[in-house]
Motif scaffolding. Structure first.
Motif, PDB file in Angstrom:
ATOM      1  N   PRO A  26       0.820  -1.218   0.000  1.00 61.17           N
ATOM      2  CA  PRO A  26       0.000   0.000   0.000  1.00 61.17           C
ATOM      3  C   PRO A  26       0.851   1.263   0.000  1.00 61.17           C
ATOM      4  O   PRO A  26       1.829   1.360   0.741  1.00 61.17           O
ATOM      5  CB  PRO A  26      -0.793  -0.111   1.296  1.00 61.17           C
ATOM      6  CG  PRO A  26      -0.821  -1.547   1.600  1.00 61.17           C
ATOM      7  CD  PRO A  26       0.450  -2.125   1.085  1.00 61.17           C
ATOM      8  N   ILE A  27       0.453   2.184  -0.829  1.00 62.00           N
ATOM      9  CA  ILE A  27       1.254   3.405  -0.921  1.00 62.00           C
ATOM     10  C   ILE A  27       0.749   4.488   0.028  1.00 62.00           C
ATOM     11  O   ILE A  27       1.394   5.506   0.185  1.00 62.00           O
ATOM     12  CB  ILE A  27       1.282   3.956  -2.365  1.00 62.00           C
ATOM     13  CG1 ILE A  27      -0.137   4.286  -2.841  1.00 62.00           C
ATOM     14  CG2 ILE A  27       1.941   2.969  -3.302  1.00 62.00           C
ATOM     15  CD1 ILE A  27      -0.156   4.972  -4.199  1.00 62.00           C
ATOM     16  N   TYR A  28      -0.397   4.241   0.644  1.00 65.30           N
ATOM     17  CA  TYR A  28      -0.936   5.253   1.550  1.00 65.30           C
ATOM     18  C   TYR A  28      -0.806   4.797   3.005  1.00 65.30           C
ATOM     19  O   TYR A  28      -0.995   3.624   3.315  1.00 65.30           O
ATOM     20  CB  TYR A  28      -2.408   5.527   1.232  1.00 65.30           C
ATOM     21  CG  TYR A  28      -2.606   6.004  -0.176  1.00 65.30           C
ATOM     22  CD1 TYR A  28      -2.086   7.228  -0.588  1.00 65.30           C
ATOM     23  CD2 TYR A  28      -3.269   5.224  -1.113  1.00 65.30           C
ATOM     24  CE1 TYR A  28      -2.232   7.662  -1.890  1.00 65.30           C
ATOM     25  CE2 TYR A  28      -3.413   5.660  -2.427  1.00 65.30           C
ATOM     26  CZ  TYR A  28      -2.896   6.876  -2.802  1.00 65.30           C
ATOM     27  OH  TYR A  28      -3.028   7.300  -4.088  1.00 65.30           O
ATOM     28  N   HIS A  30      -1.861   5.968   7.096  1.00 65.20           N
ATOM     29  CA  HIS A  30      -2.730   6.838   7.892  1.00 65.20           C
ATOM     30  C   HIS A  30      -2.507   6.570   9.377  1.00 65.20           C
ATOM     31  O   HIS A  30      -2.176   5.449   9.755  1.00 65.20           O
ATOM     32  CB  HIS A  30      -4.210   6.563   7.586  1.00 65.20           C
ATOM     33  CG  HIS A  30      -4.547   6.542   6.128  1.00 65.20           C
ATOM     34  ND1 HIS A  30      -4.707   5.372   5.411  1.00 65.20           N
ATOM     35  CD2 HIS A  30      -4.725   7.546   5.248  1.00 65.20           C
ATOM     36  CE1 HIS A  30      -4.984   5.669   4.157  1.00 65.20           C
ATOM     37  NE2 HIS A  30      -5.003   6.982   4.022  1.00 65.20           N
ATOM     38  N   HIS A  49      -1.183  11.757   2.240  1.00 58.16           N
ATOM     39  CA  HIS A  49      -1.953  12.422   1.190  1.00 58.16           C
ATOM     40  C   HIS A  49      -3.000  13.300   1.853  1.00 58.16           C
ATOM     41  O   HIS A  49      -3.236  13.185   3.065  1.00 58.16           O
ATOM     42  CB  HIS A  49      -2.621  11.408   0.257  1.00 58.16           C
ATOM     43  CG  HIS A  49      -3.645  10.554   0.951  1.00 58.16           C
ATOM     44  ND1 HIS A  49      -4.984  10.776   0.862  1.00 58.16           N
ATOM     45  CD2 HIS A  49      -3.492   9.492   1.768  1.00 58.16           C
ATOM     46  CE1 HIS A  49      -5.626   9.874   1.570  1.00 58.16           C
ATOM     47  NE2 HIS A  49      -4.748   9.083   2.143  1.00 58.16           N
ATOM     48  N   THR A  50      -3.587  14.159   1.088  1.00 56.75           N
ATOM     49  CA  THR A  50      -4.548  15.110   1.654  1.00 56.75           C
ATOM     50  C   THR A  50      -5.966  14.595   1.507  1.00 56.75           C
ATOM     51  O   THR A  50      -6.375  14.195   0.422  1.00 56.75           O
ATOM     52  CB  THR A  50      -4.420  16.470   0.942  1.00 56.75           C
ATOM     53  OG1 THR A  50      -3.081  16.910   1.057  1.00 56.75           O
ATOM     54  CG2 THR A  50      -5.353  17.495   1.570  1.00 56.75           C
ATOM     55  N   MET A  51      -6.684  14.606   2.604  1.00 57.27           N
ATOM     56  CA  MET A  51      -8.072  14.155   2.580  1.00 57.27           C
ATOM     57  C   MET A  51      -8.791  14.715   3.802  1.00 57.27           C
ATOM     58  O   MET A  51      -8.149  15.099   4.781  1.00 57.27           O
ATOM     59  CB  MET A  51      -8.110  12.624   2.589  1.00 57.27           C
ATOM     60  CG  MET A  51      -9.405  12.021   2.098  1.00 57.27           C
ATOM     61  SD  MET A  51      -9.270  10.241   1.884  1.00 57.27           S
ATOM     62  CE  MET A  51      -9.353  10.096   0.125  1.00 57.27           C
ATOM     63  N   ILE A 100     -10.351  -1.544   8.284  1.00 57.11           N
ATOM     64  CA  ILE A 100      -9.998  -0.192   7.829  1.00 57.11           C
ATOM     65  C   ILE A 100     -10.075   0.793   8.986  1.00 57.11           C
ATOM     66  O   ILE A 100      -9.310   1.749   9.065  1.00 57.11           O
ATOM     67  CB  ILE A 100     -10.949   0.233   6.680  1.00 57.11           C
ATOM     68  CG1 ILE A 100     -10.606  -0.550   5.409  1.00 57.11           C
ATOM     69  CG2 ILE A 100     -10.894   1.729   6.422  1.00 57.11           C
ATOM     70  CD1 ILE A 100     -11.607  -0.366   4.297  1.00 57.11           C
ATOM     71  N   VAL A 327     -11.447   5.930   4.690  1.00 59.56           N
ATOM     72  CA  VAL A 327     -10.275   5.162   4.256  1.00 59.56           C
ATOM     73  C   VAL A 327      -9.437   4.776   5.474  1.00 59.56           C
ATOM     74  O   VAL A 327      -8.494   3.991   5.366  1.00 59.56           O
ATOM     75  CB  VAL A 327      -9.407   5.933   3.240  1.00 59.56           C
ATOM     76  CG1 VAL A 327     -10.205   6.262   1.999  1.00 59.56           C
ATOM     77  CG2 VAL A 327      -8.830   7.201   3.850  1.00 59.56           C
ATOM     78  N   ARG A 354      -1.352  -2.550   7.880  1.00 57.58           N
ATOM     79  CA  ARG A 354      -2.598  -3.168   8.295  1.00 57.58           C
ATOM     80  C   ARG A 354      -3.239  -3.975   7.182  1.00 57.58           C
ATOM     81  O   ARG A 354      -3.801  -5.018   7.396  1.00 57.58           O
ATOM     82  CB  ARG A 354      -3.595  -2.099   8.756  1.00 57.58           C
ATOM     83  CG  ARG A 354      -4.895  -2.682   9.259  1.00 57.58           C
ATOM     84  CD  ARG A 354      -5.972  -1.648   9.365  1.00 57.58           C
ATOM     85  NE  ARG A 354      -6.162  -0.930   8.132  1.00 57.58           N
ATOM     86  CZ  ARG A 354      -6.667  -1.462   7.036  1.00 57.58           C
ATOM     87  NH1 ARG A 354      -7.040  -2.712   7.022  1.00 57.58           N
ATOM     88  NH2 ARG A 354      -6.814  -0.748   5.950  1.00 57.58           N
TER      89      ARG A 354
END
Lengths: 435, 429
Positions: A26-28, A30, A49-51, A100, A327, A354
């Protein structure tokens, strides 16, 4: 090489690059942490990243801190209303949606295994989830002294999804019988009519806006009342969805004797549109006394924030990234863990691994980590792969939760101190007087 | 088609091929941006948002429900998602008034930025399809102006615009890859042609008939089995490479959902059931045509294009969703037969029909959503409200369009094949 050949090669390379990105690690990443001081509750998100972010402060006056869902799944032993196939897919997706949201305590159990579990599992942190429509006669026979009602009576929690709770009893594969008096049994309200538990195999939805603090802050819009319930006469409950013109609430969490029932009136058919709501409610740690004390939205580009003026004895914070389909989500207990010390609360961070079901994806602050690590266990859980349900490498949810610790220290300890059973793998209580 | 080209030619007057391309590009992009910004149909967009969400959550393409197609478009979506996330573009906002679900999808009002990101990728693909059409026609005719007009006819067709900028559907990716395969075969590059075909077949499955026919074409080109095997090998290799992760993760069944769900729904819908029965018949007919192409040494791309269109058009006549018709369009253009202008016109009307229906049904989700000129959108939607009740007419028109394609293609095939049988060579338009 001609221009058109370059164009073709470029498109093919884009497709291959997308494949690599899709299936690479996974590249993201959190994360979420929260703590409190005299200014209020501070929180911080981390993301690459922006969210949008949403932070919800929730108070509860019970000791529930559900961290493990024991899911009833027994296609070899018992029948489900409408069959097990669609439910298997639904349950698997629910486990993913919970994952998640950093809720990794999730395992499948047959009726017999649940019976064993109910004898020793910690009532505050373990909930039993039924999505079968029919309950197995090993656990429930329509009377008050069956194991399931005893579980509730002793403080246990039940989550009911996509079915009329208590109406149908399965006596074996393909056998389902109907009982009566279930509404009174589960709500504890004398004379409560079974008609108050809706049982409509079609899909019924409330119309209009769902306007309550839970829906707004958690982004959950539970509109189906096919299996909703009427709350007339019930004292301790919260309705987190809508209410139909006939009075059926789409999603209710209510006190059931000494225990708690979370009833979601959704159908199996529209699971893709509702499971994330269900996961959001469970991960947020709501119970029948929960109140939303504060809510803030923001962005991961401005990752820190402060919830001021949030008061209450038992507060936890649920943070999620994204929109109504998060997400990432995570619950951080604050005062429930350390009500009197005034020390910084536990900080949590979920690493990107995860997705790969790395059991130790949750990292705690160093002070607690050494103590907790000794108790940490891991096991391959009994999962019925042949039924199309994927095996989960379940983390062992053995951390003593605050409510149990508090109770252990309190003068009246109902079930005694928590201990970990390495065989079953769920939080357990050890008390000779246990029912 | 020639009639359309002729009219366009006279319309453009003394414009050069370069000017035709330039003006088509400018007008086409302008129309796309304006129409797309105001009236993006939210259903497909919602599913792309769902796919982006699942991917960002670390669940890949198929870890959670949301992406139901074969993987190739998903791979592109992954990159679009990465782009959107890198810029911090919000996916959309939830319209709670609808209470969670409408028309079997979440009501997430797509953000302008997200929709434009997907749209931009699809517009680029539209342009690239036009470019490949230009190059293929150039190879067939050697006429620069005619090639430019072929690209213009594709790029300015209302159906093309509607699918890429209103529906946000990726039919043009499949078309691009199929055209790429044809062009590479024309250039005698069988293995790269196969690679493109492998990717094409894993975007949507309409290319399967064309893939079979192109085996015959490859053989007819050289009468060399190794050359033909190179094309087949390329197809298999690319197919395996692109499907390998899907197979390894056990998501094959999910990736086929698009096809199987429609097959299952066919039990109550006579249309698709009929299609299921038709598939083996059409496959057999395609094999016969492939054999004839190989045996007779047919290398006439316009003729082979008609053969490619025929089985797909028959399927669509009984079960076609509006976006599927786009697949036929470039091959009707390649056929370069004046009679194919009839289905072209019908497709254009179909596109307008579908726009009116979509806008009248769904523009409500843009009201109060913060999209620019939402009041104007609402008033246009009000004006179009009568079209809400035109779904039946629209469905009929779809069937008529499919029938027109079949009839025209059959007639055009007859016109081309008969002279060949008499030894006179094929008719060229």
């Amino acid at each position: 090489m001609r221009g058109e050949h370059v164009a073709i090669a470029a498109v093919l390379l884009v497709i291959l690059a997308g494949m690599v990105v899709a299936y690479a690690p996974p590249i993201y990443s959190h994360g979420f942490s929260a703590w409190e001081d005299e200014d209020g509750i501070h929180y911080e998100y981390s993301a690459n990243h922006t969210m949008d972010t949403h932070t919800v402060a929730i108070s509860s006056s019970t000791s529930y801190d559900i961290t493990y869902l024991a899911v009833y799944y027994d296609p070899d032993g018992y029948a489900a209303v409408g069959g097990w196939d669609a439910r298997a897919e639904m349950l698997d997706d629910l486990g993913t949606q919970l994952g998640i949201r950093s809720f990794d305590g999730y395992g499948y159990y047959t009726a017999a295994e649940l019976l064993d579990l109910m004898k020793t599992a910690d009532r505050d942190s373990v909930a039993i989830l039924f999505a079968s429509g029919a309950l197995p006669d090993l656990l429930y026979d329509g009377t008050a002294d069956c194991p399931l009602l005893e579980w509730l009576g002793s403080g246990g929690a039940v989550v009911n999804v996509a079915g009329c709770l208590g109406k149908y009893v399965s006596t074996g594969p393909g056998d389902i019988t109907e009982v009566s008096g279930y509404a009174e049994l589960f709500t504890g309200v004398e004379g409560k009519s079974d008609e108050d538990f809706n049982d409509n195999p079609g899909t019924l939805r409330v119309s209009g806006e769902i306007d309550n603090d839970y829906a707004r802050s958690l982004g959950v819009y539970l509109t189906e009342y096919s299996y909703g319930i009427r709350c007339d006469g019930m004292d301790d409950y919260i309705s987190i969805g809508g209410t139909s013109s006939q009075g059926y609430s789409t999603a209710v969490i209510y006190r059931s004797g000494g225990g708690m029932v979370m009833n979601f009136g959704m159908t199996v058919e529209y699971q893709v549109h509702t499971l994330h709501y269900l996961a959001q409610v469970l991960a947020a740690g709501l119970d029948y006394t929960s109140e939303i004390l504060g809510y803030e939205s923001g962005s991961t580009s401005d990752p820190t924030g402060l919830l001021e003026g949030v008061s209450g004895d038992d507060v936890h914070v649920y943070g999620y990234i994204g929109y109504t389909r998060a997400v990432f989500g995570m619950r951080v207990n604050l005062r429930s863990h350390r009500p009197d010390t005034g020390e910084p609360a536990v900080e949590h961070h979920v690493a990107a691994e995860r997705r790969d079901r790395v059991p130790d994806a949750v990292e705690y602050d160093e002070d607690l980590h050494d103590v907790q690590r000794r108790e940490y266990r891991e096991q391959d859980h009994h999962v019925r792969e042949q039924q199309g349900v994927q095996a989960h490498q379940l983390p062992h949810p053995s951390l003593p939760h605050a409510a149990a610790l508090d109770r252990a220290a309190a003068p009246v300890a109902v079930y005694g101190p928590l201990r970990v059973d390495p065989v079953v793998g769920v939080p357990q209580v050890h008390d000779e007087d246990h029912p | 088609m020639i009639r359309v080209l002729d009219r366009l030619e006279s319309f453009y007057g003394r414009l050069t091929a370069r000017q035709i391309l330039l003006w088509s590009l400018v007008i086409g992009i302008a129309v796309r941006v304006v129409v797309g910004v105001f009236y993006t149909y939210p259903v497909e967009d919602n599913y792309w948002i769902l796919a982006s969400t699942n991917f960002t959550a670390g669940e890949g393409l198929y870890g959670l429900p949301g992406y139901y197609y074969l993987p190739v478009w998903g791979y592109v979506m992954v990159l679009i998602t990465a782009f959107v996330n890198a810029l911090g573009i919000p996916y959309g906002t939830y319209l709670e008034d609808f209470g969670g679900a409408i028309k079997d999808c979440d009501v997430v009002i797509p953000s302008m930025g997200y929709s434009l990101a997907v749209m931009a990728a699809l517009i680029v693909l539209d342009i690239m399809v036009g470019y490949l059409l230009h190059r293929v026609v150039m190879r067939i005719t050697g006429d620069e102006k005619r090639s430019a007009l072929a690209a213009a006819v594709w790029f300015l067709c209302p159906l093309t615009i509607a699918m890429s900028c209103i529906r946000l559907m990726f039919e043009n990716l499949e078309i691009f890859l199929l055209l790429a395969s044809i062009l590479l075969l024309m250039d005698r590059r069988p293995v790269p042609a196969g690679l493109a075909m492998g990717a094409c077949l894993l975007s949507k499955q309409f290319g399967i008939f064309a893939a079979i026919l192109l085996i015959g074409y490859a053989y007819a080109q050289t009468r060399d089995l190794r050359y033909t095997a190179g094309y087949v090998l390329g197809t298999l290799v690319m197919g395996l490479v692109l499907m390998a992760p899907v197979l390894i993760t056990g998501d094959l069944e999910t990736s086929m959902h698009w096809l199987t769900s429609r097959a299952e729904s066919g039990s109550s819908s006579s249309g698709f059931n009929l299609t299921l029965y038709l598939v083996p018949v059409l496959a057999a007919a395609t094999l016969v045509m492939t054999y004839l192409v190989a045996k007779k040494g047919i290398t006439d791309i316009p003729l082979i294009s008609l053969m490619m269109v025929l089985p797909v058009a028959i399927m669509m006549m009984v079960s076609g969703n509006v976006q599927y018709y786009l697949f036929l369009l470039p091959f009707l253009i390649l056929a370069m037969d004046r009679f194919t202008s009839i289905p072209y016109a019908m497709m254009s009307i179909l596109a307008v029909f579908s726009l009116l229906c979509f806008i009248s049904q769904c523009s409500i989700v843009y009201i109060d959503s913060g999209w620019p000129l939402s009041d104007l959108i609402a008033s246009v939607a009000d004006l179009l409200s009568p079209f809400e009740d035109m779904t039946g007419t629209y469905e009929h028109w779809k069937a008529y369009t499919g029938a027109s394609v079949v009839l025209v293609v059959l007639f055009s095939l007859y016109r081309r094949v008969m002279p060949m049988r008499r030894g006179q060579g094929a008719v060229s338009g």
